[in-house]
Design a protein around this motif. Structure first.
Motif, PDB file in Angstrom:
ATOM      1  N   ALA A 219      53.595  33.151  51.660  1.00 46.05           N
ATOM      2  CA  ALA A 219      53.385  33.339  52.992  1.00 46.05           C
ATOM      3  C   ALA A 219      51.931  33.148  53.223  1.00 46.05           C
ATOM      4  N   ALA A 220      51.148  33.596  52.234  1.00 47.08           N
ATOM      5  CA  ALA A 220      49.661  33.422  52.117  1.00 47.08           C
ATOM      6  C   ALA A 220      49.251  32.145  51.995  1.00 47.08           C
ATOM      7  N   LEU A 221      49.904  31.541  50.813  1.00 49.95           N
ATOM      8  CA  LEU A 221      49.476  30.114  50.694  1.00 49.95           C
ATOM      9  C   LEU A 221      50.023  28.992  51.732  1.00 49.95           C
ATOM     10  N   VAL A 222      50.977  29.324  52.523  1.00 46.44           N
ATOM     11  CA  VAL A 222      51.491  28.286  53.472  1.00 46.44           C
ATOM     12  C   VAL A 222      51.047  28.540  54.790  1.00 46.44           C
ATOM     13  N   CYS A 223      51.183  29.958  55.117  1.00 45.31           N
ATOM     14  CA  CYS A 223      50.827  30.363  56.557  1.00 45.31           C
ATOM     15  C   CYS A 223      49.452  30.394  56.700  1.00 45.31           C
ATOM     16  N   PHE A 270      56.626  24.612  58.451  1.00 51.09           N
ATOM     17  CA  PHE A 270      56.511  25.292  57.382  1.00 51.09           C
ATOM     18  C   PHE A 270      57.080  24.548  55.990  1.00 51.09           C
ATOM     19  N   ALA A 271      58.194  23.951  56.154  1.00 50.34           N
ATOM     20  CA  ALA A 271      58.832  23.168  55.119  1.00 50.34           C
ATOM     21  C   ALA A 271      57.759  22.153  54.676  1.00 50.34           C
ATOM     22  N   HIS A 272      56.954  21.486  55.049  1.00 49.93           N
ATOM     23  CA  HIS A 272      56.180  20.715  54.659  1.00 49.93           C
ATOM     24  C   HIS A 272      55.220  21.072  53.595  1.00 49.93           C
ATOM     25  N   TYR A 273      54.650  22.324  53.864  1.00 46.56           N
ATOM     26  CA  TYR A 273      53.686  23.150  52.859  1.00 46.56           C
ATOM     27  C   TYR A 273      54.576  23.723  51.868  1.00 46.56           C
ATOM     28  N   TYR A 274      55.691  24.594  52.217  1.00 47.51           N
ATOM     29  CA  TYR A 274      56.328  24.957  51.148  1.00 47.51           C
ATOM     30  C   TYR A 274      56.787  24.230  50.208  1.00 47.51           C
TER      31      TYR A 274
END
Length: 336
Positions: A219-223, A270-274
């Protein structure tokens, strides 16, 4: 060796999740240890600060004896391992000077160890994360002078979340040096045992506690925008990224409707960065792995075992994904 072939011509098996305990590191953090010993009743113990791990025999095991490790790797069909620091010894709350000294001692010894077995073992650096400039300096020394292949940190290093802007210079250095970052939780709390007393039962500190912290790391890395700010950064999170795959739908929905999502995160999703994150496959369940694959894809999955640990997955092997995992590990670790 080629990128994906072992000396025998079969697919090379690369294990990215294998911790080492180094004899020379004992006592290298002063009063905080680490200390390895045997209690009066014959039970082995490993002390880090106020925390005492009982019943794990490190000496004579793959953790400390390289010949035992190599023989066990052969038995498990593992060609190459990336050795990493013990998650008990991040020392994120230690005085900075002591943490710097410990990291240098650890990294020197690890580089010497893997240097004796360059075809089988690689090393990742311990960093003194309470002092980010010192961590960057140690990263540069470890990569340029010692030949270590990666850095290895906690999910909340020295009390910071991974999206803390104070860590941006470290991420920039990782991209510049072209080495990956591995993220793995520690079971330790403020005073040693997990802060939440509920995690002190049934090994929940290692089960649910790790999964919780790995999910928070995702969550920290993506959001938190880390992958927006550092698109060239390669980060690999242990144990399949915790529960993030299970929560992927809810995280994606939150990104669409909640006010904290950045413009880029909202537009890309979200999926793009995940899917820019890497994950090891140490999840112990085919259904869990299928769920991870369905959300994260296979392009950034790598084989991991927690080799010789209580939950080692070495005997399971990489399975049908073996060629993909081998090729991915070669990309992630920049293997020749």
């Amino acid at each position: 060796m080629s990128d994906v072939a072992s000396a025998s011509g079969s697919t090379r098996v690369v294990d990215v999740h294998a911790h080492a305990v180094l004899e020379v590191s004992l006592g290298a953090a002063g009063a905080a240890g680490p200390e390895l010993g045997v209690a009066e009743d014959g039970t082995p113990f490993y002390r880090v600060g106020e925390y005492v791990l009982r019943g794990v025999r490190y000496r004579g095991s793959p953790f400390m004896d390289v010949d035992v490790r190599l023989a066990a790797m052969d038995a498990a069909g593992i060609d190459v391992q990336l050795l990493s620091p013990n998650p008990l010894t991040y020392f994120g709350r230690l005085d900075a000077d002591a943490a710097i000294g410990f990291a240098r001692t650890h990294n020197d010894a690890l580089a010497e160890l893997v240097g004796k077995h360059p075809d089988r073992l690689l090393g990742s650096a311990q960093l003194p994360m309470q002092d980010v400039p010192a961590a960057i300096a140690e990263l540069r020394r470890s990569v340029r002078d010692l030949g270590l292949r990666a850095a290895y940190i906690d999910t909340d290093p020295a009390g910071r979340t991974l999206d803390d802007p104070a860590l941006d210079p470290l991420y920039e250095a990782l991209v510049e040096l072209d080495v990956p970052l591995f993220v793995h939780p520690t079971p330790l709390g403020e005073q040693g045992p997990p802060d939440d007393v509920r995690l002190r039962r049934f090994d929940l500190d290692l089960l649910f506690g790790f999964a919780r912290d790995e999910t928070l790391a995702v969550a920290a890395l993506v959001c938190g925008g880390v992958l927006e700010r550092h698109p060239g950064l390669d980060v690999c999170i242990s144990h399949g990224g915790g529960a993030a795959a299970f929560l992927a739908g809810r995280l994606a929905r939150a990104v669409e409707v909640r006010p904290w999502a950045s413009k880029a995160l909202r537009e890309n999703g979200f999926a793009h960065y995940y899917r820019q994150l890497w994950f090891d496959t140490h999840v112990h369940d085919a259904g869990s792995l299928d769920l991870l694959v369905s959300h994260a894809g296979t392009e950034r999955l790598v084989f991991g075992t927690n080799f010789a640990g209580w939950d080692s997955g070495a005997s399971d092997g990489p399975g049908a994904l073996a060629p993909t995992l081998a090729a991915n590990a070669a990309r992630l670790l920049r293997l020749p």
